[in-house]
Design a protein around this motif. Structure first.
Motif, PDB file in Angstrom:
ATOM      1  N   VAL A 131       0.826  -1.199   0.000  1.00 45.81           N
ATOM      2  CA  VAL A 131       0.000   0.000   0.000  1.00 45.81           C
ATOM      3  C   VAL A 131       0.867   1.258   0.000  1.00 45.81           C
ATOM      4  N   SER A 132       0.498   2.222  -0.842  1.00 45.45           N
ATOM      5  CA  SER A 132       1.224   3.490  -0.893  1.00 45.45           C
ATOM      6  C   SER A 132       1.020   4.270   0.403  1.00 45.45           C
ATOM      7  N   PHE A 133      -0.200   4.342   0.840  1.00 44.63           N
ATOM      8  CA  PHE A 133      -0.566   4.900   2.134  1.00 44.63           C
ATOM      9  C   PHE A 133      -2.035   4.580   2.356  1.00 44.63           C
ATOM     10  N   ALA A 134      -2.519   4.817   3.537  1.00 39.99           N
ATOM     11  CA  ALA A 134      -3.940   4.631   3.825  1.00 39.99           C
ATOM     12  C   ALA A 134      -4.538   5.980   4.195  1.00 39.99           C
ATOM     13  N   SER A 135      -5.724   6.219   3.729  1.00 39.35           N
ATOM     14  CA  SER A 135      -6.428   7.458   4.052  1.00 39.35           C
ATOM     15  C   SER A 135      -7.456   7.187   5.141  1.00 39.35           C
ATOM     16  N   ALA A 136      -7.502   8.082   6.103  1.00 39.88           N
ATOM     17  CA  ALA A 136      -8.667   8.106   6.969  1.00 39.88           C
ATOM     18  C   ALA A 136      -9.797   8.706   6.143  1.00 39.88           C
TER      19      ALA A 136
ATOM     20  N   ALA B 182       3.343  11.095   3.933  1.00 38.71           N
ATOM     21  CA  ALA B 182       3.182  12.252   4.822  1.00 38.71           C
ATOM     22  C   ALA B 182       2.781  13.493   4.030  1.00 38.71           C
ATOM     23  N   THR B 183       3.366  13.669   2.855  1.00 36.99           N
ATOM     24  CA  THR B 183       3.036  14.814   2.006  1.00 36.99           C
ATOM     25  C   THR B 183       1.566  14.804   1.635  1.00 36.99           C
TER      26      THR B 183
ATOM     27  N   PRO C  12       5.007   8.113  12.028  1.00 37.63           N
ATOM     28  CA  PRO C  12       3.935   8.744  12.815  1.00 37.63           C
ATOM     29  C   PRO C  12       2.705   9.032  11.958  1.00 37.63           C
ATOM     30  N   LEU C  13       1.592   9.383  12.622  1.00 36.55           N
ATOM     31  CA  LEU C  13       0.393   9.801  11.910  1.00 36.55           C
ATOM     32  C   LEU C  13       0.636  11.148  11.238  1.00 36.55           C
TER      33      LEU C  13
END
Length: 435
Positions: free
Chosen positions: A144-149, A346-347, A358-359
């Protein structure tokens, strides 16, 4: 950053894709990480949906930083506007880049047909979160590239002008808040982005947030997702009622995604249901428009369990290596570096898959308010995908919510009950066909 549905052209070749299974043949050789960066070489093509980042030179900057670690690897980017449609078609051949984002309409069970294994789930889960999203039979094919809330990106100043300063706790309170925005500011309270379509698919990502249930997706394999009290019933009812009560744009067939960024930044739109990845885009639009980026905020779905809001962490695109790539070591080097070292997550205000990260700062209000961030169990995803295909509902496509909106605004026959009953019946038929 967008989760797009199959276009008509992509639909036309789906049957051919199923038969071809990714071209004339496939390699099962894994994409193994190299221990010595100086010995990795070759030219790779990275497919991306981020045309903006390629056009403005951002991706080149990433490649330049990558080259400091892997000087023998040359990285080229291919930005694709209709990413889902075009890449799905290209996967009927062997020419779909060396590194790519896995299209959302590729069934999880088909990952081994197209992508090189990256390692075992047991091994990679030591370092990464969300590993199950890309795992088939204990082999990982995508990271996964990142997860979105998930939540409503909203103009905080506009809502305050309407007298709403606290997050609504129920769908009824949220609708009342939308009405206050309309009555007291004249702005469009909720924007659907109906015409672009893909933003409507994000409403499915609220599944689990309503009941704070990590098993919400797995339950779809055995039950009715639109039964009273179930997440999708509450989610789709809220959207329907907002449209029916004329709390959305007057003509949804004329919406425009790029314009929506400017509209929310300048107080012409109150809110949009999106992932946390959208926050920096809206804040950038505010800055460009001479407005304060701090006016752009994020609120959870209006539902609480035990006095707490919940937000599902929804994995965005997964990075994968083409099983036909002649430069798998170089492709894997880029994938690992981009996930681990680039700072891309993070970006984009996404939750990094790297466990030690971190979040993102945009989620601090969620953290401060005690919003629970949950991850859905995905052990039934292949079966859910099969049921979805058999039912022809399309939970990852915009069509059924476009129809829901059409009924809600009087452009199609029916009412909320008939829409939900139809979805339930089709899903039941799909379960029976998949059994």
């Amino acid at each position: 950053m967008r989760r797009l549905a199959l276009t008509g052209l992509a639909l036309a070749v789906t049957a051919a894709l199923a038969a071809a299974c990714g071209g004339s043949g496939r390699s099962t050789a894994p994409a193994t990480a190299a221990s010595d960066p100086s010995k990795v070489s070759g030219e790779i093509t990275v497919l991306t949906n981020r045309t903006d980042l390629v056009n403005d030179g951002t991706m080149k900057k990433y490649a330049d930083d990558f080259a400091k670690v892997y000087p023998g690897v040359q990285v080229k980017f291919e930005a694709i506007t209709d990413y889902e449609g075009e890449v799905k078609i290209r996967m009927n051949t062997e020419n779909y880049g060396d590194v790519l984002l896995i299209p959302n309409n590729i069934a999880k069970g088909d990952y081994p047909k197209f992508f090189a294994p990256l390692g075992s789930a047991a091994e990679l889960s030591q370092k990464y979160k969300f590993i199950q999203s890309g795992t088939v039979k204990d082999q990982v094919y995508g990271i996964v590239s990142f997860a979105s809330a998930n939540g409503f990106v909203y103009n905080k100043d506009l809502w305050a002008k309407a007298g709403v300063t606290d997050w609504p706790k129920t769908p009824e309170e949220f609708l009342a808040g939308l009405k206050a925005v309309k009555d007291k500011t004249g702005a469009t309270p909720l924007y659907t982005n109906y015409k672009d379509g893909w933003p409507l698919t994000n409403w499915t990502n609220a599944n689990g947030s309503v009941t704070c249930d990590t098993k919400a997706e797995a339950a779809m394999a055995t039950g009715d997702p639109w039964a009273p009290g179930k997440d999708l019933n509450v989610i789709d009812s809220l959207l329907f009622n907002a449209v029916h009560q004329q709390l959305t744009e007057k003509d949804p067939t004329t919406t425009n995604w790029e314009d929506s960024k400017k509209f929310i930044a300048t107080g012409k739109i109150g809110a949009m249901w999106l992932g946390s990845w959208a926050i920096p885009q809206m804040r950038a639009a505010a800055t460009t428009a001479g407005q304060s980026p701090d006016s752009i905020a994020f609120m959870p779905f209006p539902s609480q369990v035990g006095g707490s809001f919940c937000s599902v962490l929804n994995p965005d695109y997964q990075y994968a290596v083409n099983s036909h790539s002649p430069n798998k070591a170089a492709a894997r080097a880029w994938l690992d570096w981009f996930v681990d070292k680039s700072g891309f997550s993070a970006t984009n205000q996404g939750v990094s898959p790297v466990k030690s990260d971190p979040l993102p700062s945009a989620l601090k209000p969620y953290s401060d308010a005690g919003v629970k961030l949950i991850e859905l169990e995905t052990d039934q995803r292949i079966l859910v995908d099969t049921i979805d295909k058999e039912s022809e509902v399309g939970i990852k496509a915009p069509d059924y919510r476009q129809k829901l909106i059409d009924v809600a605004r009087g452009a199609a026959k029916g009412d909320l009950n008939s829409v939900l009953a139809d979805l339930s019946a089709r899903w039941k038929a799909g379960r029976q066909a998949a059994a």
